[in-house]
Design a protein around this motif. Structure first.
Motif, PDB file in Angstrom:
ATOM      1  N   MET A 122      28.376  37.202  53.532  1.00  0.00           N
ATOM      2  CA  MET A 122      28.171  37.909  52.360  1.00  0.00           C
ATOM      3  C   MET A 122      27.272  37.751  51.819  1.00  0.00           C
ATOM      4  SD  MET A 122      30.787  37.113  49.993  1.00  0.00           S
ATOM      5  CE  MET A 122      32.737  36.299  50.746  1.00  0.00           C
ATOM      6  N   ASN A 123      26.995  39.720  51.752  1.00  0.00           N
ATOM      7  CA  ASN A 123      25.761  39.857  50.729  1.00  0.00           C
ATOM      8  C   ASN A 123      26.207  39.821  49.152  1.00  0.00           C
ATOM      9  OD1 ASN A 123      26.771  41.784  49.608  1.00  0.00           O
ATOM     10  ND2 ASN A 123      26.394  43.675  52.096  1.00  0.00           N
ATOM     11  N   GLU A 124      24.917  40.333  48.821  1.00  0.00           N
ATOM     12  CA  GLU A 124      25.616  39.848  47.105  1.00  0.00           C
ATOM     13  C   GLU A 124      26.534  40.951  46.465  1.00  0.00           C
ATOM     14  OE1 GLU A 124      21.607  39.318  44.880  1.00  0.00           O
ATOM     15  OE2 GLU A 124      20.334  38.168  47.283  1.00  0.00           O
ATOM     16  N   ILE A 125      26.271  42.234  46.766  1.00  0.00           N
ATOM     17  CA  ILE A 125      27.496  43.180  46.024  1.00  0.00           C
ATOM     18  C   ILE A 125      28.312  42.788  46.237  1.00  0.00           C
ATOM     19  CG2 ILE A 125      28.470  45.147  45.736  1.00  0.00           C
ATOM     20  CD1 ILE A 125      24.682  46.008  46.285  1.00  0.00           C
ATOM     21  N   SER A 126      28.817  41.901  47.532  1.00  0.00           N
ATOM     22  CA  SER A 126      30.399  41.643  48.276  1.00  0.00           C
ATOM     23  C   SER A 126      30.606  41.244  47.127  1.00  0.00           C
ATOM     24  CB  SER A 126      31.030  41.541  49.438  1.00  0.00           C
ATOM     25  OG  SER A 126      29.513  40.860  50.077  1.00  0.00           O
ATOM     26  N   ALA A 127      29.616  39.810  47.146  1.00  0.00           N
ATOM     27  CA  ALA A 127      29.943  38.471  46.387  1.00  0.00           C
ATOM     28  C   ALA A 127      30.089  38.298  44.855  1.00  0.00           C
ATOM     29  CB  ALA A 127      28.904  37.246  46.148  1.00  0.00           C
ATOM     30  N   LEU A 128      29.695  39.137  44.392  1.00  0.00           N
ATOM     31  CA  LEU A 128      30.057  39.795  43.103  1.00  0.00           C
ATOM     32  C   LEU A 128      31.473  40.448  42.705  1.00  0.00           C
ATOM     33  CD1 LEU A 128      28.734  39.689  40.389  1.00  0.00           C
ATOM     34  CD2 LEU A 128      27.921  41.736  40.999  1.00  0.00           C
ATOM     35  N   SER A 129      31.307  41.418  43.430  1.00  0.00           N
ATOM     36  CA  SER A 129      32.767  41.593  43.478  1.00  0.00           C
ATOM     37  C   SER A 129      34.007  41.242  43.783  1.00  0.00           C
ATOM     38  CB  SER A 129      32.528  43.184  44.888  1.00  0.00           C
ATOM     39  OG  SER A 129      34.165  43.880  44.089  1.00  0.00           O
ATOM     40  N   TYR A 130      33.442  39.831  44.800  1.00  0.00           N
ATOM     41  CA  TYR A 130      35.102  39.134  45.446  1.00  0.00           C
ATOM     42  C   TYR A 130      34.846  38.497  43.631  1.00  0.00           C
ATOM     43  CZ  TYR A 130      37.284  35.251  46.514  1.00  0.00           C
ATOM     44  OH  TYR A 130      38.142  34.210  46.744  1.00  0.00           O
ATOM     45  N   MET A 131      33.676  38.217  42.795  1.00  0.00           N
ATOM     46  CA  MET A 131      33.654  36.430  41.847  1.00  0.00           C
ATOM     47  C   MET A 131      34.078  37.654  40.413  1.00  0.00           C
ATOM     48  SD  MET A 131      32.424  34.529  42.037  1.00  0.00           S
ATOM     49  CE  MET A 131      32.150  33.217  40.784  1.00  0.00           C
ATOM     50  N   VAL A 132      33.883  39.688  40.830  1.00  0.00           N
ATOM     51  CA  VAL A 132      34.383  39.797  39.181  1.00  0.00           C
ATOM     52  C   VAL A 132      36.399  40.442  39.441  1.00  0.00           C
ATOM     53  CG1 VAL A 132      34.946  42.112  38.834  1.00  0.00           C
ATOM     54  CG2 VAL A 132      32.810  40.772  38.873  1.00  0.00           C
ATOM     55  N   GLN A 133      36.390  40.375  40.851  1.00  0.00           N
ATOM     56  CA  GLN A 133      38.254  40.412  41.344  1.00  0.00           C
ATOM     57  C   GLN A 133      38.970  38.605  40.627  1.00  0.00           C
ATOM     58  OE1 GLN A 133      38.877  41.384  45.365  1.00  0.00           O
ATOM     59  NE2 GLN A 133      40.964  41.770  44.834  1.00  0.00           N
ATOM     60  N   SER A 134      37.843  37.978  41.918  1.00  0.00           N
ATOM     61  CA  SER A 134      38.628  36.595  41.501  1.00  0.00           C
ATOM     62  C   SER A 134      38.838  36.602  39.493  1.00  0.00           C
ATOM     63  CB  SER A 134      37.755  35.989  41.610  1.00  0.00           C
ATOM     64  OG  SER A 134      37.687  36.110  42.779  1.00  0.00           O
ATOM     65  N   MET A 135      37.866  36.915  38.655  1.00  0.00           N
ATOM     66  CA  MET A 135      38.165  36.296  37.660  1.00  0.00           C
ATOM     67  C   MET A 135      39.585  37.332  36.666  1.00  0.00           C
ATOM     68  SD  MET A 135      34.761  36.509  36.152  1.00  0.00           S
ATOM     69  CE  MET A 135      33.383  36.517  37.091  1.00  0.00           C
ATOM     70  N   GLU A 136      39.375  38.813  37.212  1.00  0.00           N
ATOM     71  CA  GLU A 136      41.508  39.659  37.150  1.00  0.00           C
ATOM     72  C   GLU A 136      42.092  38.992  37.122  1.00  0.00           C
ATOM     73  OE1 GLU A 136      40.007  43.227  38.325  1.00  0.00           O
ATOM     74  OE2 GLU A 136      38.667  43.859  37.474  1.00  0.00           O
ATOM     75  N   ASN A 137      41.949  38.123  38.560  1.00  0.00           N
ATOM     76  CA  ASN A 137      43.221  37.304  39.383  1.00  0.00           C
ATOM     77  C   ASN A 137      43.765  36.721  38.419  1.00  0.00           C
ATOM     78  OD1 ASN A 137      43.697  39.515  41.335  1.00  0.00           O
ATOM     79  ND2 ASN A 137      42.659  38.643  42.647  1.00  0.00           N
ATOM     80  N   VAL A 138      43.114  35.392  38.411  1.00  0.00           N
ATOM     81  CA  VAL A 138      43.111  34.128  38.236  1.00  0.00           C
ATOM     82  C   VAL A 138      42.727  33.859  36.857  1.00  0.00           C
ATOM     83  CG1 VAL A 138      43.490  33.058  40.460  1.00  0.00           C
ATOM     84  CG2 VAL A 138      40.906  33.274  39.250  1.00  0.00           C
TER      85      VAL A 138
END
Length: 57
Positions: free
Chosen positions: A1-17
Motif C-alpha cells: 500500500m503506498n502512502e497516498i492510498s494509506a492516507l486516503s484509507y486513514m481519512v476514510q476510516s476517520m469519517e466512518n468510525v
C-alpha cells in the motif's frame, strides 16, 4: 500500500468510525510493537545473565 492510498484509507476510516477510535487503534498498534521489542530485549538480557553465570561458575 503506498502512502497516498494509506492516507486516503486513514481519512476514510476517520469519517466512518470517528477520530478517537482511529487514534486509539494507532496507539495500540504502536504499543504492541514496543512491547514486542521489550520482550525481545528482556529475553536477550536473560540469556546474557545466564551466560555470565556459567562463566563465573
Amino acid at each position: 500500500m503506498n502512502e497516498i492510498s494509506a492516507l486516503s484509507y486513514m481519512v476514510q476510516s476517520m469519517e466512518n468510525v470517528g477520530f478517537p477510535v482511529v487514534v486509539t487503534l494507532i496507539l495500540l498498534i504502536r504499543y504492541e510493537v514496543r512491547m514486542e521489542r521489550l520482550e525481545k530485549h528482556s529475553k536477550d538480557l536473560s540469556d546474557i545473565i545466564k551466560e555470565l553465570r556459567r562463566d563465573i561458575s
